[in-house]
Design a protein around this motif. Structure first.
Motif, PDB file in Angstrom:
ATOM      1  N   VAL A   1      83.192   3.791 -31.445  1.00  0.00           N
ATOM      2  CA  VAL A   1      83.136   2.217 -31.990  1.00  0.00           C
ATOM      3  C   VAL A   1      82.677   1.795 -32.568  1.00  0.00           C
ATOM      4  O   VAL A   1      81.532   1.609 -33.161  1.00  0.00           O
ATOM      5  CB  VAL A   1      84.051   1.376 -30.842  1.00  0.00           C
ATOM      6  CG1 VAL A   1      83.414   0.324 -31.163  1.00  0.00           C
ATOM      7  CG2 VAL A   1      84.782   1.858 -30.512  1.00  0.00           C
TER       8      VAL A   1
ATOM      9  N   LEU B   1      89.704   3.476 -35.256  1.00  0.00           N
ATOM     10  CA  LEU B   1      90.033   4.759 -34.615  1.00  0.00           C
ATOM     11  C   LEU B   1      91.003   3.696 -33.731  1.00  0.00           C
ATOM     12  O   LEU B   1      91.454   3.513 -32.970  1.00  0.00           O
ATOM     13  CB  LEU B   1      88.387   4.217 -33.516  1.00  0.00           C
ATOM     14  CG  LEU B   1      88.821   4.971 -32.416  1.00  0.00           C
ATOM     15  CD1 LEU B   1      87.995   6.863 -32.813  1.00  0.00           C
ATOM     16  CD2 LEU B   1      87.236   4.691 -31.074  1.00  0.00           C
TER      17      LEU B   1
ATOM     18  N   SER C   1      90.266  10.663 -37.517  1.00  0.00           N
ATOM     19  CA  SER C   1      90.505   9.289 -36.674  1.00  0.00           C
ATOM     20  C   SER C   1      90.927   8.990 -35.047  1.00  0.00           C
ATOM     21  O   SER C   1      90.994   8.068 -34.498  1.00  0.00           O
ATOM     22  CB  SER C   1      90.756   7.311 -37.979  1.00  0.00           C
ATOM     23  OG  SER C   1      91.676   8.377 -37.955  1.00  0.00           O
TER      24      SER C   1
ATOM     25  N   ALA D   1      90.075  -1.171 -33.500  1.00  0.00           N
ATOM     26  CA  ALA D   1      90.256   0.831 -32.988  1.00  0.00           C
ATOM     27  C   ALA D   1      91.455   0.221 -31.799  1.00  0.00           C
ATOM     28  O   ALA D   1      91.183  -1.114 -31.406  1.00  0.00           O
ATOM     29  CB  ALA D   1      88.894   0.483 -31.735  1.00  0.00           C
TER      30      ALA D   1
END
Length: 263
Positions: A260, A134, A157, A111
């Motif tokens: 997450v 993400l 995302s 992420a």
């Protein structure tokens, strides 16, 4: 828990990499600083990642480029948004190439979160790197409207976290970007630019000489290094406010780390 921190250096940037557990493969949060460089906000997110049992990587986009601070009216001295995005790509490539040294990283659970100019880099990364699951973009700079922005279409995302009083990177532009691209926009009421950056003085700070292009047309594509925009003085306006909002900052953090954890 076996917390460990390392620094890596590659050709154009460096990074600080921390893990709460050197044994397990864990999700990794990559933190991209803004025009002020690495500060209290980036370190707070670093520590929060570790508390949430994630690895944390802070990218340093300045030191190896000889940059101390980023001034919008001197674009020739700044790393571009593309430079910052490519720094992240290069760090990921370095770790993947040396995977035996980074066994604690789950490369399927990456992420990235960026702040201000770093938020713009995060948007660019959403068009470049499929391995990242993400993308968090906090108060991103949406001027210039980069050509790649039109590749961001209904990207589930990508999440924008914006203060509705942002008069630096312009909440109006952030909202138009979200509407144009179908990306998630999370709006925080009565929040200025930098509302996630802790400060010793909680009172809003005026920056009277800071240049902003909040009055530019939208969208208006121009060269990546902003040199063309500097010529359009009709779009210039000086004076912005930055102010920390602890409650809103916590809300952003909780939302992002819940995403997450859903990987």
């Amino acid at each position: 828990m076996q917390q460990k921190t390392n620094a890596i250096e590659i050709e154009r940037c460096s990074a600080i990499i921390s893990t709460p557990d050197r044994v397990s493969k864990l999700p990794t949060v990559i933190i991209v600083h803004g025009s002020g460089g690495i500060g209290s906000c980036e370190w707070e997110w670093h520590d929060l990642a570790l508390k949430n049992n994630c690895n944390a990587i802070i990218i340093d986009h300045f030191t190896k480029k000889g940059v101390r601070d980023w001034w919008w009216h001197e674009p020739e001295f700044n790393p571009s948004f593309y430079d910052m995005a490519n720094d992240v790509v290069n760090v990921i490539d370095h770790m993947y190439t040396n995977e035996e040294l980074f066994e604690f990283i789950d490369f399927d659970k990456l992420a990235v979160v960026g702040f201000s100019a770093g938020g713009t880099a995060s948007i660019l990364l959403s068009t470049m790197v499929h391995e990242i699951k993400l993308f968090g973009s906090v108060n991103p700079c949406i001027w210039p409207y980069l050509p790649e922005f039109d590749q961001v279409k209904n990207k589930d995302s990508l999440h924008l976290y914006c203060g509705d009083l942002d008069d630096w990177c312009s909440y109006d532009k952030q909202k138009l970007f979200s509407e144009r691209t179908g990306s998630h926009l999370h709006t925080y009421k009565n929040c200025h630019h930098g509302f996630t950056r802790p400060r010793t003085d909680p009172i809003g700070r005026k920056l009277p000489d800071t240049v902003t292009f909040r009055n530019c047309n939208f969208p208006i594509p121009y060269r990546y290094n902003m040199s063309n925009m500097i010529k359009f003085e009709d779009s210039w306006e000086k004076g912005v406010t930055v102010e920390y909002n602890a409650e809103a900052s916590k809300q952003v953090q909780e939302h992002f780390f819940n995403l997450v954890k859903s990987f």
